[in-house]
Design a protein around this motif. Structure first.
Motif, mmCIF file in Angstrom:
data_model
loop_
_atom_site.group_PDB
_atom_site.id
_atom_site.type_symbol
_atom_site.label_atom_id
_atom_site.label_comp_id
_atom_site.label_asym_id
_atom_site.label_seq_id
_atom_site.Cartn_x
_atom_site.Cartn_y
_atom_site.Cartn_z
ATOM 1 N N LEU A 105 0.503 -1.135 0.432
ATOM 2 C CA LEU A 105 0.250 0.016 -0.135
ATOM 3 C C LEU A 105 0.724 1.032 -0.158
ATOM 4 N N GLU A 106 1.751 0.897 0.808
ATOM 5 C CA GLU A 106 2.641 2.610 0.886
ATOM 6 C C GLU A 106 3.000 2.504 -0.786
ATOM 7 N N LEU A 107 4.281 1.446 -1.697
ATOM 8 C CA LEU A 107 4.109 2.309 -2.742
ATOM 9 C C LEU A 107 3.507 2.687 -4.040
ATOM 10 N N TYR A 108 2.152 1.839 -3.776
ATOM 11 C CA TYR A 108 1.382 2.761 -4.307
ATOM 12 C C TYR A 108 0.930 3.707 -4.042
ATOM 13 N N LEU A 109 0.859 4.002 -3.090
ATOM 14 C CA LEU A 109 -0.098 5.291 -2.390
ATOM 15 C C LEU A 109 1.358 6.493 -2.744
ATOM 16 N N ARG A 110 2.968 5.903 -2.874
ATOM 17 C CA ARG A 110 3.881 7.023 -3.763
ATOM 18 C C ARG A 110 3.566 7.266 -4.980
ATOM 19 N N SER A 111 2.991 6.240 -5.583
ATOM 20 C CA SER A 111 3.107 5.984 -6.844
ATOM 21 C C SER A 111 1.508 7.341 -7.421
ATOM 22 N N ARG A 112 1.143 7.165 -6.686
ATOM 23 C CA ARG A 112 -0.132 7.801 -6.835
ATOM 24 C C ARG A 112 0.302 9.201 -6.753
ATOM 25 N N GLN A 113 1.007 9.823 -5.540
ATOM 26 C CA GLN A 113 1.299 10.971 -5.459
ATOM 27 C C GLN A 113 2.314 11.448 -7.187
ATOM 28 N N ILE A 114 2.679 10.854 -7.542
ATOM 29 C CA ILE A 114 3.575 11.125 -8.754
ATOM 30 C C ILE A 114 2.381 11.132 -9.799
ATOM 31 N N VAL A 115 2.230 10.007 -10.149
ATOM 32 C CA VAL A 115 1.251 9.767 -10.862
ATOM 33 C C VAL A 115 -0.604 9.153 -10.607
ATOM 34 N N ALA A 116 -1.024 9.751 -10.178
ATOM 35 C CA ALA A 116 -2.447 9.263 -10.418
ATOM 36 C C ALA A 116 -2.717 9.082 -11.574
ATOM 37 N N SER A 117 -3.199 7.228 -11.311
ATOM 38 C CA SER A 117 -4.039 6.038 -12.479
ATOM 39 C C SER A 117 -4.229 5.150 -12.150
ATOM 40 N N VAL A 118 -5.709 4.231 -13.343
ATOM 41 C CA VAL A 118 -6.116 3.505 -12.292
ATOM 42 C C VAL A 118 -5.906 2.436 -11.649
ATOM 43 N N PRO A 119 -4.599 2.020 -12.878
ATOM 44 C CA PRO A 119 -3.897 0.870 -11.296
ATOM 45 C C PRO A 119 -3.512 0.392 -10.011
ATOM 46 N N ASN A 120 -2.513 1.940 -10.241
ATOM 47 C CA ASN A 120 -2.620 2.336 -8.732
ATOM 48 C C ASN A 120 -3.225 2.637 -7.561
ATOM 49 N N THR A 121 -4.442 3.405 -8.055
ATOM 50 C CA THR A 121 -5.322 3.715 -7.294
ATOM 51 C C THR A 121 -6.390 2.330 -6.931
ATOM 52 N N LEU A 122 -6.842 1.720 -8.446
ATOM 53 C CA LEU A 122 -6.961 0.411 -7.938
ATOM 54 C C LEU A 122 -6.325 -1.055 -6.438
ATOM 55 N N ASN A 123 -5.206 -0.339 -6.825
ATOM 56 C CA ASN A 123 -4.588 -1.085 -6.387
ATOM 57 C C ASN A 123 -4.488 -0.879 -4.988
ATOM 58 N N ALA A 124 -4.287 0.308 -4.348
ATOM 59 C CA ALA A 124 -4.110 1.017 -3.104
ATOM 60 C C ALA A 124 -5.684 0.806 -2.924
ATOM 61 N N ALA A 125 -6.453 0.812 -3.063
ATOM 62 C CA ALA A 125 -8.101 0.919 -2.694
ATOM 63 C C ALA A 125 -8.188 -0.673 -2.334
ATOM 64 N N PHE A 126 -7.534 -1.697 -3.446
ATOM 65 C CA PHE A 126 -7.450 -3.092 -3.162
ATOM 66 C C PHE A 126 -7.296 -3.199 -1.832
#
Length: 637
Positions: A105-126
């Motif tokens: 989750l920490e890595l997905y949220l860091r990814s979203r902070q740089i560029v928010a997209s469907v995959p990193n948002t979906l995986n963070a929510a999951f």
């Protein structure tokens, strides 16, 4: 440390990341198509690792790269932002595959902070859904349906919408109003600045809500959230009548985030006005930071705070139960209820205090793998004045144990002075039943026990005697009687008494009891015997042998106990000593007769022995001492 990129850079890179992580127009194409639509309320499957895009799309991701350091400088171009976001996303996928959703989750949220997209948002929510953080998962799933809706295909939108509906049915909400435009923090997490657009979603249960604004006294309350209901809180803040100043700086940590009283307030170096009194602060710069420290602000004066920083572990949560309890970390007060943040690697001490409860201390070591939460449940101190006039408690226990004695002191056992005895066993058996007690606030209790007791012993005895020669002349013929006794005492047992327990801790008592009891006994002595001489051995029967006698046998029993308390449940170990105070009645035994007597008076043998009172009206029991080690389990009403 939050990594920020310019809005234009984020917008430009978002499209490229979506193209690189998943096929255009649908995030589901980055993984095999499901064979059936998701069940209502079930979280959609997470996006798979990014496939290599065609040459015209974004550049291919580096193979098996480790995630970038959070301290790295912001990417200088959209391509660098995309590559870094993909790198974090793929590293998160590797952790998720191993079941480590917390670190993924920490890595997905860091990814979203740089560029928010469907995959990193979906995986963070999951991952949030898997971790039970349904309120936070709901926020991200709703983001998919609003900000990222255009990038979802129709099947994906339906799946996410179904999940959103299921999550909404599992959470509650709170609507916060205030007289200031302060920052709302719930359980230490910022949830927006007032006035908020609508209710804030929360998991059901207890939460700590704070509203913070410079120049105003912080508002804090404990609230309870119920599923599918909205709780209303009107946060009234008071302006500070006087202020002091606090300055926090460290040349090594310029630009580090400063958390003051649990709120991100700025970056180092920092100086500002605060209410007089104690405050706690910590700093964080990427994976480097400090534990909470205390600073005391004096009205009209400047206080300068120092920083002691080191490598940080993952974010953890410390929770006190009840939430009204005051928390300290390494002896530094950090507020009530709960604290969330990262701590330096090493040994830390968490403490929770609340009037009316026993304080609790937890010592633990934080390392790179430490995640999750530490819970400090407090046990009620029932003797504390907070609870006012106390009433007693009723407890019901099932008790049982091994009962034994050195002797029942019966006439049969005492006859070994004239009989030859062998194979004597110690009287043993059991005592089991139910014990009800009413304990007064001072620790004393009255008790009533009803159960069943059994004691049994076996032994052999023999006696050499003579009988008159049937041929006359005054002669005597020898005879040996041998008996096997099976002596038993059993019956319903009732004990009335009192006890006292002294509380050693919130979970352990030591105590003693004294009971007066009676056994409604049924005693018997099954006797099997033989008679023999030099020529023959024949069976004998004792008249009324084995016939039970019924009587009441009183006794007194002091007892020592050790009791383990597990909430309303309890388990006890005890040692009782029963003193039986009076003799029992005699058995109604009569003559001992040869079975199937066939006497040849010309050649007499044991068959010619007449009936004789060899065993006659022996006492069933005497005054004896019984030992009773026992265990019990109980429930406090």
């Amino acid at each position: 440390m939050v990594i920020r990129t310019p809005r234009a850079l984020r917008s430009l890179a978002a499209c490229a990341l979506a193209a690189a992580l998943v096929a255009p127009a649908s995030p589901a194409r980055a993984q095999p198509e499901p064979t059936a639509p998701p069940a209502p309320g079930a979280p959609p499957s997470p996006a798979a690792a990014a496939p290599s895009p065609p040459p015209a799309a974004a550049p291919s991701s580096p193979p098996a790269a480790a995630p970038s350091s959070p301290d790295a400088p912001p990417p200088a171009s959209p391509d660098e932002a995309l590559a870094r976001a993909k790198e974090l996303f793929q590293a998160g996928n590797e952790l998720r595959k191993t079941g480590d959703c917390q670190r993924a989750l920490e890595l997905y949220l860091r990814s979203r902070q740089i560029v928010a997209s469907v995959p990193n948002t979906l995986n963070a929510a999951f991952c949030l859904d898997q971790l039970g953080r349904y309120d936070e998962a709901l926020e991200l799933y709703e983001t998919l349906l609003t900000e990222l809706r255009a990038e979802l295909g129709e099947p994906e939108r339906k799946g996410v919408a179904s999940t959103v509906a299921g999550l909404r049915a599992r959470i509650g909400s709170v609507l916060v109003s205030s007289n200031v435009d302060g920052l709302v923090l719930i359980d230490g997490r910022p949830r927006g600045r007032l006035p908020v657009a609508g209710p804030i979603r929360l998991l059901p249960g207890g939460h700590t809500l704070r509203v913070v604004k410079d120049g105003w006294r912080t508002f804090e309350t404990i609230l309870t959230v119920t599923i599918a209901e909205t709780t209303t809180v009107d946060a009234k803040l008071e302006p500070l009548a006087s202020t002091g100043r606090l300055k926090v700086e460290d040349e090594r940590l310029v630009g580090a985030d400063l958390f003051l009283d649990g709120t991100l307030i700025g970056q180092l170096p920092w100086e500002g006005a605060l209410a007089p009194g104690p405050h706690f602060y910590s700093v964080r710069k990427g994976s480097f930071g400090s534990a909470p420290r205390e600073a005391n602000v004096i009205a009209g004066q400047l206080a300068v705070a120092t920083v002691e920083a080191g490598p940080l572990g993952e974010e953890v949560r410390v929770v006190a139960q009840p939430l009204s309890a005051a928390l300290t970390i390494n002896s530094v007060p950090v507020g009530k209820g709960q604290w969330r943040g990262a701590l330096p690697l090493g040994r830390h001490t968490f403490e929770a205090h609340e009037p009316g409860y026993f304080a609790r201390t937890l010592r633990t070591t934080i390392d790179r793998s430490t995640t999750g939460e530490f819970v400090l449940p407090l046990a009620i101190d029932e003797s504390h004045p907070r609870w006012g006039r106390k009433v007693g408690v009723f407890r019901l226990e099932a008790v049982g144990g091994y009962a034994f004695a050195s002797s029942l002191e019966s006439d049969a056992e005492q006859s070994c002075d004239r009989f030859h005895c062998s194979g004597v066993s110690r009287p043993a058996g059991a005592l089991a039943g139910l014990r009800g007690s009413y304990q007064f606030p001072i620790g004393a209790a009255i008790e009533l026990t009803a159960g069943y007791m059994l004691l049994r012993t076996e032994f052999d005895r023999s006696l050499d005697a003579t009988f008159a020669d049937p041929r006359g002349g005054g002669g005597k013929l020898p005879i040996r009687y041998a008996f096997h006794d099976d002596l038993q005492m059993a019956g319903v047992t009732v004990i009335v008494g009192g006890s006292y327990h002294h509380e050693l801790s919130s979970w352990l008592d030591v105590g003693g009891a004294l009971g007066l009891g009676v056994v409604l006994a049924e005693a018997s002595d099954e006797v099997i015997g033989t008679a023999s001489d030099a020529q023959r051995t024949v069976g004998v029967v004792v008249s009324s042998g084995g016939k039970a006698v019924r009587y009441a046998s009183p006794f007194a029993m002091p007892e020592l106990r050790l009791r383990l308390k597990l909430g309303r449940l309890s388990a006890s170990a005890g040692l009782g000593v029963g003193f039986f105070l009076v003799d029992g009645p005699p058995f109604e035994t009569g003559n001992t007769n040869v079975v199937d007597r066939q006497c040849d008076e010309q050649n007499p043998t044991v068959d010619c022995a007449p009936g004789k009172k060899v065993i006659f009206e022996e006492l069933a029991q005497g005054r004896f001492t019984m030992f009773f080690p026992n265990l019990s389990v109980g429930y406090r009403f």
